[in-house]
Design a protein around this motif. Structure first.
Motif, PDB file in Angstrom:
ATOM      1  N   THR A 138       0.823  -1.181  -0.101  1.00  0.00           N
ATOM      2  CA  THR A 138      -0.166   0.039   0.154  1.00  0.00           C
ATOM      3  C   THR A 138       0.817   1.157  -0.053  1.00  0.00           C
ATOM      4  N   GLY A 139       0.179   2.408  -0.240  1.00  0.00           N
ATOM      5  CA  GLY A 139       1.050   3.651  -0.272  1.00  0.00           C
ATOM      6  C   GLY A 139       1.500   3.972   1.215  1.00  0.00           C
ATOM      7  N   TYR A 140       0.630   3.843   2.056  1.00  0.00           N
ATOM      8  CA  TYR A 140       1.009   4.078   3.574  1.00  0.00           C
ATOM      9  C   TYR A 140       2.138   3.085   3.887  1.00  0.00           C
TER      10      TYR A 140
ATOM     11  N   ASN B  58       5.301   4.747   2.162  1.00  0.00           N
ATOM     12  CA  ASN B  58       5.933   5.897   2.830  1.00  0.00           C
ATOM     13  C   ASN B  58       6.596   5.520   4.196  1.00  0.00           C
TER      14      ASN B  58
ATOM     15  N   HIS C 202       0.234  14.229   3.295  1.00  0.00           N
ATOM     16  CA  HIS C 202      -0.833  13.124   3.750  1.00  0.00           C
ATOM     17  C   HIS C 202      -0.284  12.525   5.148  1.00  0.00           C
TER      18      HIS C 202
ATOM     19  N   SER D 202       0.097   9.414   6.177  1.00  0.00           N
ATOM     20  CA  SER D 202       1.109   8.585   6.014  1.00  0.00           C
ATOM     21  C   SER D 202       2.491   9.186   5.958  1.00  0.00           C
TER      22      SER D 202
ATOM     23  N   ASP E 234       3.830  15.838  -0.584  1.00  0.00           N
ATOM     24  CA  ASP E 234       2.868  15.398  -1.818  1.00  0.00           C
ATOM     25  C   ASP E 234       3.260  16.025  -3.128  1.00  0.00           C
TER      26      ASP E 234
ATOM     27  N   SER F 105      -3.739  15.981  -1.141  1.00  0.00           N
ATOM     28  CA  SER F 105      -4.747  15.141  -1.629  1.00  0.00           C
ATOM     29  C   SER F 105      -5.928  15.907  -1.045  1.00  0.00           C
TER      30      SER F 105
ATOM     31  N   ASP G 171       5.450  12.079  -2.720  1.00  0.00           N
ATOM     32  CA  ASP G 171       4.492  11.038  -2.693  1.00  0.00           C
ATOM     33  C   ASP G 171       3.423  11.682  -3.816  1.00  0.00           C
TER      34      ASP G 171
ATOM     35  N   ALA H 177       0.879  10.311  -5.112  1.00  0.00           N
ATOM     36  CA  ALA H 177      -0.444   9.236  -5.113  1.00  0.00           C
ATOM     37  C   ALA H 177      -1.405   9.807  -5.945  1.00  0.00           C
ATOM     38  N   HIS H 178      -1.713  11.244  -6.374  1.00  0.00           N
ATOM     39  CA  HIS H 178      -2.987  11.629  -6.931  1.00  0.00           C
ATOM     40  C   HIS H 178      -2.324  12.342  -8.133  1.00  0.00           C
TER      41      HIS H 178
ATOM     42  N   THR I  37       1.108   5.471  -5.982  1.00  0.00           N
ATOM     43  CA  THR I  37       0.421   4.689  -5.525  1.00  0.00           C
ATOM     44  C   THR I  37      -0.526   4.136  -6.644  1.00  0.00           C
TER      45      THR I  37
ATOM     46  N   LYS J  94      -5.024   4.690  -7.282  1.00  0.00           N
ATOM     47  CA  LYS J  94      -5.859   5.799  -7.472  1.00  0.00           C
ATOM     48  C   LYS J  94      -5.787   5.630  -9.009  1.00  0.00           C
TER      49      LYS J  94
ATOM     50  N   GLY K 215      -1.939  -1.010  -4.216  1.00  0.00           N
ATOM     51  CA  GLY K 215      -0.511  -1.072  -4.014  1.00  0.00           C
ATOM     52  C   GLY K 215       0.361   0.206  -3.990  1.00  0.00           C
TER      53      GLY K 215
HETATM   54  C1  PLP Z   1      -4.015   7.689  -0.701  1.00  0.00           C
HETATM   55  C2  PLP Z   1      -2.670   8.055  -0.604  1.00  0.00           C
HETATM   56  C3  PLP Z   1      -1.733   7.289   0.253  1.00  0.00           C
HETATM   57  C4  PLP Z   1      -2.084   6.023   0.537  1.00  0.00           C
HETATM   58  O1  PLP Z   1      -2.088   5.144  -0.387  1.00  0.00           O
HETATM   59  P1  PLP Z   1      -2.576   3.845  -0.148  1.00  0.00           P
HETATM   60  O2  PLP Z   1      -2.086   2.628  -1.254  1.00  0.00           O
HETATM   61  O3  PLP Z   1      -4.198   4.050  -0.361  1.00  0.00           O
HETATM   62  O4  PLP Z   1      -2.194   3.082   1.159  1.00  0.00           O
HETATM   63  C5  PLP Z   1      -0.520   7.921   0.323  1.00  0.00           C
HETATM   64  N1  PLP Z   1      -0.338   9.172  -0.030  1.00  0.00           N
HETATM   65  C6  PLP Z   1      -0.905   9.889  -0.406  1.00  0.00           C
HETATM   66  C7  PLP Z   1      -0.692  11.408  -0.638  1.00  0.00           C
HETATM   67  C8  PLP Z   1      -2.398   9.448  -0.663  1.00  0.00           C
HETATM   68  O5  PLP Z   1      -3.558  10.309  -1.107  1.00  0.00           O
END
Ligand code: PLP
Length: 390
Positions: free
Chosen positions: A106-108, A111, A132, A134, A174, A178, A203, A205-206, A235, A238, A244
């Protein structure tokens, strides 16, 4: 010991309009979802490109399950690293233009693992105030000296970096924030890092899937190579539409993570079929540029509509389009009124966002139609008028 103290706390949370509840989806993640037998138009998933329920992604998942079974069965270092995982890592390294990439479940965990593999008590971590959870947790857990700089402010970062005597300095942000949807000023942050001999960790993710001509996110949009952006996190749950995460970077970085990242070492690998499905979603994410074009058109349509009715938006060029409401009870009431009209938008409240900045977090997807966005705008206008928001 009784649970009285827990019930009192839960009750207080309800009274403060901060109580969180889940809905149970009876359909895949898509614009129209079903909950309790009723259909809703949803604007709250992070499936920005509409790949979570894509037929080719599903097919790859099914075929790989035939080949590899379901469970990863062990951690990567023991016996759980399959060819599907390996191929995805190679493809992600190529995609990000980095020598290596490493998968996390996972992203959490990516990180937590990355920050904690790199830093300890002798070091310092510098975080954007709006990072975020995490990332913040990762920094706190590391035991490194923890500092927050003003949101997206290279000058504030520069001042803090100027004062530290830590062994290693890691700046963490980030790529796309987010809860606000704005994009980090990475070229300026990277310059500050270089001046102070600090590493930059982003990070994104988005950003992946949404930004950059090929969906390579902030790193592609700003052309930041591994020299300037040393630790790149993406991540997969999304824009990629699967599950993952990965960290991309130098050979030394990835080998260090394999040796020391506890969330990598002490956990079962993601199901190989998820990796195989992601290989297909990566291909679609890169090549089907129409998805990003469509998103951009929907974002423009939404922003124009909100601005013309006087709703307060944030400075976001991304599919995260929060409407600032202010108080939690008003945000919750708006979200409930929209739900009664068949539209899902989450109310985001403290502590996820600062007090007094509760918002409706609208997210758009390439799977939405122009008509669906228009319906959202029409309903928002009616509900906002009824509640005196505009
Ligand atoms: C959603 C998110 C995460 C966590 O990712 P997961 O794979 O859902 O655990 C980490 N960082 C940011 C910025 C996120 O938006």
């Amino acid at each position: 010991m009784s649970f009285n103290s827990l019930s009192a706390e839960l009750q207080a949370r309800k009274q403060a309009s901060l109580y969180r509840q889940r809905r149970t989806l009876e359909t895949p993640q898509q614009p129209v979802v079903q909950v309790d037998g009723r259909e809703y138009l949803a604007f709250c998933s992070n499936d920005y490109l509409g790949l979570a329920n894509h037929p080719e992604v599903i097919k790859s998942f099914q075929q790989a399950a035939e080949l590899y079974g379901v469970g990863g069965g062990a951690s990567h270092l023991v016996n759980g690293h399959s060819r599907a995982h390996h191929e995805l890592e190679l493809a992600l390294a190529e995609f990000t233009g980095r020598p290596r990439a490493l998968l996390f479940s996972t992203g959490y965990m990516a990180n937590l693992g990355a920050v904690n593999a790199l830093l300890d008590k002798q070091d310092a971590v510098f975080q954007d105030r709006l990072n975020h959870a995490s990332l913040l947790d990762a920094g706190l857990l590391s035991g490194a000296r923890f500092q927050r700089y003003l949101h997206n402010d290279p000058v504030s970062l520069d001042k803090r970096l100027g004062k530290t005597e830590a062994r290693r300095k890691l700046v963490v942000t980030d790529g796309v924030f987010s809860m606000d949807g704005d994009v980090a000023d990475l070229p300026a942050l990277a310059d500050v890092c270089q001046r102070h001999d600090a590493w930059l960790m982003v990070d994104d993710a988005h950003g992946f899937g949404c930004l950059g001509a090929q969906g390579g996110g902030c790193a592609e949009q700003f052309s930041l190579s591994g020299e300037k952006l040393q630790v790149l996190v993406g991540t997969l749950g999304k824009g990629f539409g699967t599950a993952g995460a990965f960290v991309a970077g130098s050979e030394e970085l990835i080998e260090t993570l394999i040796q020391h990242a506890r969330t990598y070492i002490y956990t079962t690998s993601m199901p190989p079929a998820v990796a195989a499905a992601t290989l297909t979603s990566l291909r679609l994410l890169r090549s089907e540029t129409w998805r990003r074009d469509k998103l951009e058109a929907l974002i423009t349509q939404f922003r124009r509509g909100c601005e013309s009715m006087g709703l307060s938006l944030m400075d976001s060029p991304t599919p995260i389009q929060p409407i600032l409401i202010g108080e939690s009870d008003q945000a919750v009431a708006m979200s409930q009124a929209l739900e009664a009209e068949g539209i899902f938008i989450s109310a985001i409240r403290p502590p996820t966002v600062p007090a007094g900045s509760a918002r409706l977090r609208v997210t758009l997807s390439a799977a939405h139609t122009e008509q669906q966005v228009q319906r959202l705008l029409d309903t928002l206008e009616r509900v906002a008028r009824e509640r005196g928001v505009i």
